[in-house]
Write a protein that holds these residues in place. Structure first.
Motif, short mmCIF file in Angstrom:
data_model
loop_
_atom_site.label_atom_id
_atom_site.label_comp_id
_atom_site.label_asym_id
_atom_site.label_seq_id
_atom_site.Cartn_x
_atom_site.Cartn_y
_atom_site.Cartn_z
N VAL A 125 0.86 -1.19 0.00
CA VAL A 125 0.00 0.00 0.00
C VAL A 125 0.89 1.24 0.00
N ASP A 126 0.38 2.32 -0.55
CA ASP A 126 1.03 3.61 -0.48
C ASP A 126 0.13 4.53 0.33
N ALA A 127 0.55 4.84 1.55
CA ALA A 127 -0.23 5.74 2.40
C ALA A 127 -0.08 7.17 1.90
N LYS A 128 -1.13 7.95 2.01
CA LYS A 128 -1.08 9.34 1.55
C LYS A 128 -0.31 10.24 2.52
N ASP A 129 -0.31 9.84 3.79
CA ASP A 129 0.33 10.67 4.82
C ASP A 129 0.58 9.81 6.06
N GLY A 130 1.09 10.43 7.11
CA GLY A 130 1.40 9.71 8.34
C GLY A 130 0.18 9.08 8.98
N ARG A 131 -0.96 9.76 8.91
CA ARG A 131 -2.20 9.20 9.47
C ARG A 131 -2.58 7.92 8.74
N GLY A 132 -2.46 7.94 7.41
CA GLY A 132 -2.75 6.74 6.63
C GLY A 132 -1.77 5.62 6.95
N ALA A 133 -0.50 5.97 7.09
CA ALA A 133 0.51 4.96 7.43
C ALA A 133 0.18 4.31 8.77
N ARG A 134 -0.24 5.10 9.74
CA ARG A 134 -0.61 4.54 11.06
C ARG A 134 -1.81 3.60 10.94
N PHE A 135 -2.77 3.93 10.07
CA PHE A 135 -3.92 3.04 9.83
C PHE A 135 -3.43 1.68 9.35
N TYR A 136 -2.55 1.67 8.35
CA TYR A 136 -2.07 0.40 7.82
C TYR A 136 -1.18 -0.33 8.82
N GLU A 137 -0.35 0.40 9.55
CA GLU A 137 0.50 -0.23 10.57
C GLU A 137 -0.34 -0.90 11.65
N ALA A 138 -1.48 -0.31 11.99
CA ALA A 138 -2.38 -0.90 12.98
C ALA A 138 -2.95 -2.24 12.50
N HIS A 139 -2.87 -2.47 11.19
CA HIS A 139 -3.36 -3.72 10.61
C HIS A 139 -2.21 -4.65 10.21
N GLY A 140 -1.00 -4.39 10.73
CA GLY A 140 0.12 -5.30 10.53
C GLY A 140 1.05 -4.97 9.39
N PHE A 141 0.77 -3.90 8.63
CA PHE A 141 1.65 -3.53 7.53
C PHE A 141 2.95 -2.95 8.09
N ILE A 142 4.03 -3.15 7.35
CA ILE A 142 5.36 -2.72 7.76
C ILE A 142 5.89 -1.70 6.75
N LEU A 179 4.09 0.71 2.46
CA LEU A 179 4.08 -0.34 3.46
C LEU A 179 3.72 -1.67 2.81
N PHE A 180 4.07 -2.76 3.47
CA PHE A 180 3.74 -4.08 2.94
C PHE A 180 3.30 -5.00 4.06
N LEU A 181 2.52 -5.97 3.67
CA LEU A 181 2.06 -7.02 4.58
C LEU A 181 2.49 -8.34 3.95
N PRO A 182 3.38 -9.09 4.62
CA PRO A 182 3.78 -10.38 4.04
C PRO A 182 2.54 -11.26 3.80
N MET A 183 2.54 -11.97 2.69
CA MET A 183 1.37 -12.79 2.34
C MET A 183 1.06 -13.81 3.41
N GLN A 184 2.08 -14.40 4.03
CA GLN A 184 1.80 -15.38 5.07
C GLN A 184 1.05 -14.74 6.24
N THR A 185 1.39 -13.51 6.58
CA THR A 185 0.66 -12.80 7.64
C THR A 185 -0.79 -12.59 7.22
N ALA A 186 -1.00 -12.23 5.96
CA ALA A 186 -2.36 -12.02 5.45
C ALA A 186 -3.15 -13.32 5.47
N ILE A 187 -2.52 -14.41 5.03
CA ILE A 187 -3.18 -15.72 5.02
C ILE A 187 -3.58 -16.11 6.44
N ASP A 188 -2.67 -15.93 7.40
CA ASP A 188 -2.96 -16.26 8.79
C ASP A 188 -4.12 -15.42 9.34
N ALA A 189 -4.15 -14.13 8.97
CA ALA A 189 -5.22 -13.23 9.45
C ALA A 189 -6.57 -13.64 8.88
#
Length: 171
Positions: free
Chosen positions: A129-146, A155-165
């Motif tokens: 994902v490409d966050a538009k700003d810091g607030r967006g980045a925090r949204f994705y980080e709260a969902h496990g994105f790095i 940011l990215f979410l490893p596929m194995q993490t997504a599969i597990d979720a």
């Protein structure tokens, strides 16, 4: 929210003109280019519909990551290919009147589920994902994105993490 939310592929019958997220660039893309991008097969666009009204959208496309962009500890575990396959959630927005209702979370969850399902037929190591700003980045980080070290708003979410979720959400 007043009724069930349905996720479906964008159709010409969806009212895009009355959608307002508060981000003019996202709104303009959704109104004028989302359908074109979908017809040209550069993005698949999905909408969240409640009572026949679009309350959010996201787009999905294939993508690649370079090994150099990844955190070194993860990059070392991957084959030395020029590009690592991924999927990208190109754009994601919820309407202003859906703010605070969890629609953003639902949009992201639906996108992740679709990518996980597709990854059984087309390999993808991560969801980007490409966050538009810091607030967006925090949204994705709260969902496990790095965040990528060189680009903190990508940011990215490893596929194995997504599969597990996704598996955990079905329990």
């Amino acid at each position: 929210m007043t009724g069930p939310i349905v996720f479906e592929a964008l159709q010409p019958t969806h009212d895009r003109e009355s959608f307002h997220s508060g981000n003019e660039a996202l709104d303009a893309w959704f109104r004028t280019r989302a359908g074109q991008d979908q017809r040209r097969r550069v993005a698949q666009v999905f909408v969240a519909v409640e009572a026949r009204r679009v309350i959010g959208f996201y787009s999905l496309s294939m993508f690649t990551l370079s090994l150099e962009a990844l955190p070194p500890a993860l990059g070392k575990k991957l084959p030395r290919y020029e590009a690592i396959p991924a999927a990208i959630i190109g754009r994601l927005a919820r309407s202003l009147d859906a703010r605070g209702t969890g629609v953003g979370d639902l949009l992201l969850a639906d996108a992740v589920k679709r990518v996980v399902a597709a990854s059984s037929a087309v390999a993808a190591w991560a969801i980007v994902v490409d966050a538009k700003d810091g607030r967006g980045a925090r949204f994705y980080e709260a969902h496990g994105f790095i965040a990528l070290p060189s680009r903190p708003l990508r940011l990215f979410l490893p596929m194995q993490t997504a599969i597990d979720a996704v598996a955990a959400s079905r329990r």
